[in-house]
Design a protein around this motif. Structure first.
Motif, mmCIF file in Angstrom:
data_model
loop_
_atom_site.group_PDB
_atom_site.id
_atom_site.type_symbol
_atom_site.label_atom_id
_atom_site.label_comp_id
_atom_site.label_asym_id
_atom_site.label_seq_id
_atom_site.Cartn_x
_atom_site.Cartn_y
_atom_site.Cartn_z
ATOM 1 N N THR A 154 -0.128 67.842 15.589
ATOM 2 C CA THR A 154 0.031 66.815 14.541
ATOM 3 C C THR A 154 0.784 67.400 13.346
ATOM 4 N N SER B 168 1.260 68.518 9.819
ATOM 5 C CA SER B 168 1.461 69.822 9.173
ATOM 6 C C SER B 168 1.035 70.968 10.088
ATOM 7 N N THR B 169 0.184 70.694 11.070
ATOM 8 C CA THR B 169 -0.151 71.745 12.049
ATOM 9 C C THR B 169 1.116 72.094 12.834
ATOM 10 N N ARG C 224 -4.153 58.283 8.602
ATOM 11 C CA ARG C 224 -5.376 57.733 9.186
ATOM 12 C C ARG C 224 -5.205 57.514 10.693
ATOM 13 N N THR D 164 -3.506 60.644 16.118
ATOM 14 C CA THR D 164 -3.785 60.995 17.521
ATOM 15 C C THR D 164 -4.574 59.895 18.226
ATOM 16 N N ASP E 156 -13.017 62.463 8.528
ATOM 17 C CA ASP E 156 -12.090 62.607 9.659
ATOM 18 C C ASP E 156 -12.495 61.638 10.774
HETATM 19 N N1 LIG Z 1 -6.359 59.881 12.335
HETATM 20 C C1 LIG Z 1 -6.010 60.640 13.315
HETATM 21 O O1 LIG Z 1 -5.516 60.136 14.292
HETATM 22 C C2 LIG Z 1 -6.193 62.078 13.251
HETATM 23 N N2 LIG Z 1 -5.913 62.914 14.234
HETATM 24 C C3 LIG Z 1 -6.193 64.181 13.828
HETATM 25 N N3 LIG Z 1 -6.667 64.139 12.581
HETATM 26 C C4 LIG Z 1 -7.039 65.291 11.756
HETATM 27 O O2 LIG Z 1 -5.885 65.734 11.090
HETATM 28 C C5 LIG Z 1 -6.007 67.119 10.790
HETATM 29 C C6 LIG Z 1 -4.706 67.817 11.082
HETATM 30 O O3 LIG Z 1 -3.648 67.138 10.490
HETATM 31 P P1 LIG Z 1 -2.315 67.913 10.129
HETATM 32 O O4 LIG Z 1 -1.878 68.553 11.386
HETATM 33 O O5 LIG Z 1 -1.379 66.869 9.617
HETATM 34 O O6 LIG Z 1 -2.693 68.916 9.056
HETATM 35 C C7 LIG Z 1 -7.161 67.652 11.599
HETATM 36 O O7 LIG Z 1 -8.191 67.981 10.692
HETATM 37 C C8 LIG Z 1 -7.552 66.494 12.498
HETATM 38 O O8 LIG Z 1 -8.964 66.463 12.676
HETATM 39 C C9 LIG Z 1 -6.679 62.850 12.176
HETATM 40 N N4 LIG Z 1 -7.057 62.469 10.926
HETATM 41 C C10 LIG Z 1 -8.084 61.733 10.548
HETATM 42 O O9 LIG Z 1 -8.740 60.928 11.000
#
Ligand SMILES: NC(=O)c1ncn([C@@H]2O[C@H](COP(=O)(O)O)[C@@H](O)[C@H]2O)c1NC=O
Length: 518
Positions: free
Chosen positions: A36, A38-39, A66, A69, A127
């Protein structure tokens, strides 16, 4: 047990600790990565190829993250039971590739609440997509390994070297993952129930929902008795459950109970203090200019009972104190720290358990299980109304001089750590006779006087954790030569008790507050 190879991993982490090394290790082992926002950017910046999750879903991340994934192409890839031909065939039909590893850690909800963020900011840190992936992967542990903490990245690298995780390892990871999401949901549910979101059903201090998320720290040899199994759990807030054991045999269930009582008794005092506990009751409490002095005086209260006791202090243990302790058979010593050389002195006693545990437990709520539920109450903190001598009322005798008042204040603080009905005689900042756990107060008075002995009872001061229902108890103290008494007052027969003190010229103060301890 055979391993299951890791070919494709989904990585979505809030806490990026160790991410780059993990991504490199996965890539080096030939694992393809999907990730996802920023990861993915962090992984890419580390020079590791990664597929953005949007490429898999064909849908943009939206609504301020929001939805990232939450898509069948992601969840079918996590949830397909690859042991089943039908699932494998359906994935092929749908053009979905399965994941073998899911690495997710969640938005920091608890930390956001603790930071004093607004309700909206807190809600945003709940989350949704993360726990969905964690739960899905944990459910499907026969096909997928789930990792929820950077602490486990070393295990991933070990698994890569071993050709993948075994089923047993994936089961263990799944159990950890469900514990993780359960604790997360408890935090969210408690926050809502306490009115955190602005319209909860809080009733004073008592939210409509109270959850507990406990992690097992140790399986103990046995419980209160050898035929009872037992374990130690931690709620993650530190305290005794997180104490560091520096020396000695494994802590037993009873050691923990007594050590907890000892810490409670020692930390009630501001001055250097030592409490010696047997069967959850003090057999000596004292303050002193330093811990060695406090220990010597606490020990002198009842040297017979102190044999095999548990000792707590509210200051680092000095070498001088350690030398004194080493002379007596002692089960446990617990302290916030140890001065150089003190542990070495104590270690001379093979069986003594030496614990370092952070300071006083300042939790304001305590919970006790009862059949079918639990009782919760505000903790009986030492600064309750009536704990300050300036709020006491003189009801008999002459006003106490400064030294006597200081002794009364010490006795009133120390008696809180004694199981009811509690009577504590003190002199010079040390208990000299303690009557505890009796089913009537007159017996506690008798016991305290007997333990003190004639010489020490005479001229001591006494504290009673609750009012005297009759004058018989105080009369025993008066006859033994106690010169001043502090008690809560409030009995129907206070006048009889006060008259007894008055007649003997004994000073008596009432505090207006009681300190039952069961
Ligand atoms: N909404 C979603 O579909 C979703 N999918 C993954 N996350 C969270 O997003 C975070 C990572 O996001 P990023 O890669 O953008 O930093 C993780 O903590 C993960 O638990 C989500 N965020 C919150 O619900």
């Amino acid at each position: 047990m055979s391993t299951r190879p890791i070919q494709r991993a989904l990585v979505s982490v809030y806490d990026k600790t160790g991410l780059e090394d993990l991504a490199r290790a996965l890539h080096a082992a030939g694992v393809s990565l999907v990730s996802t926002g920023s990861t993915a950017r962090t992984i890419e910046a580390a020079g590791v190829p990664v597929t953005p999750v949007e490429e898999v879903t064909g849908f943009p991340e939206c609504l301020d993250g929001r939805v990232k994934t939450l898509h069948p192409r992601v969840h079918a890839g996590i949830l397909a039971d690859t042991r089943l031909e039908a699932h494998v065939a359906q994935l092929a039909e749908l053009g979905v590739e399965p994941f073998d590893l899911v690495v997710v850690n969640l938005y920091p909800f608890r930390e956001t609440v603790a930071s004093g963020a607004t309700p909206d900011e807190c809600v945003e840190q709940i989350d949704i997509g993360g726990p969905s992936m964690v739960r899905a992967a944990a459910k499907n542990h026969p096909s997928v390994a789930i990792v929820t903490s950077p602490d486990a990245y070393g295990d991933v690298e070990a698994a890569l070297a071993a050709g993948g995780f075994t089923l047993e390892q994936r089961r263990r990871l799944a159990a950890q993952a469900f514990a993780h999401t359960a604790a997360y949901d408890v935090a969210v549910a408690e926050w809502f129930a306490a009115g955190g979101a602005g319209e909860g059903s809080a009733d004073g201090d008592w939210p409509a929902f109270a959850g507990t998320a406990l992690q097992r720290q140790a399986v103990l040899r046995y419980g209160e008795n050898p035929h009872q199994g037992a374990a130690l759990y931690s709620d993650g807030t530190g305290g005794l459950a997180a104490a560091e054991q520096l020396h000695g045999k494994e802590m037993s269930y009873n050691n923990y109970v007594d050590t907890d009582a000892a810490r409670r008794a020692a930390y009630d005092h501001d001055a250097p203090a030592v409490a010696i506990i047997k069967h959850a009751n003090p057999c000596g409490i004292a303050v002193g200019a330093d811990v060695a002095e406090a220990h010597a005086r606490a020990h002198a209260c009842d040297p017979v009972s102190a044999f095999g006791g548990v000792i707590a202090t509210n200051r680092p243990v000095s070498v001088a104190m350690a030398e004194q302790v080493a002379e007596v058979f002692t089960e446990v010593v617990v302290a916030p720290d140890y001065e150089p050389g003190a542990v070495e002195v104590l270690q001379g006693k093979k069986n003594i358990r030496i614990l370092r545990a952070e300071g006083a437990d300042r939790a304001t709520r305590e919970v006790r299980e009862i059949s079918g539920g639990a009782l919760a109450q505000q903790r009986d903190l030492v600064d309750a109304p009536g704990d300050d001598v300036s709020g006491w009322t003189l009801v008999a005798g002459e006003p106490a001089d400064e030294a006597t008042l200081a002794d009364l204040a010490f006795a009133w603080t120390a008696v809180r750590a004694v199981k009811s009905n509690a009577i504590l005689l003190a002199h010079g900042g040390a208990s000299v006779g303690i009557g505890m756990g009796q089913v009537n107060r007159v017996d506690s008075c008798r016991l305290a006087v007997e333990r003190a002995g004639e010489d020490r009872a005479r001229g001591s001061v006494a504290a009673s954790d609750a009012f005297f229902p009759f004058a018989d108890g105080p009369q025993i103290l008066i006859d033994a030569g106690v010169r001043a008494i502090v008690q809560p007052g409030g009995s129907m027969r206070d006048d009889e008790t006060i008259a007894a003190a008055q007649a003997a010229g004994v000073t008596m103060y009432v505090t207006g507050t009681r300190h039952f301890f069961h």
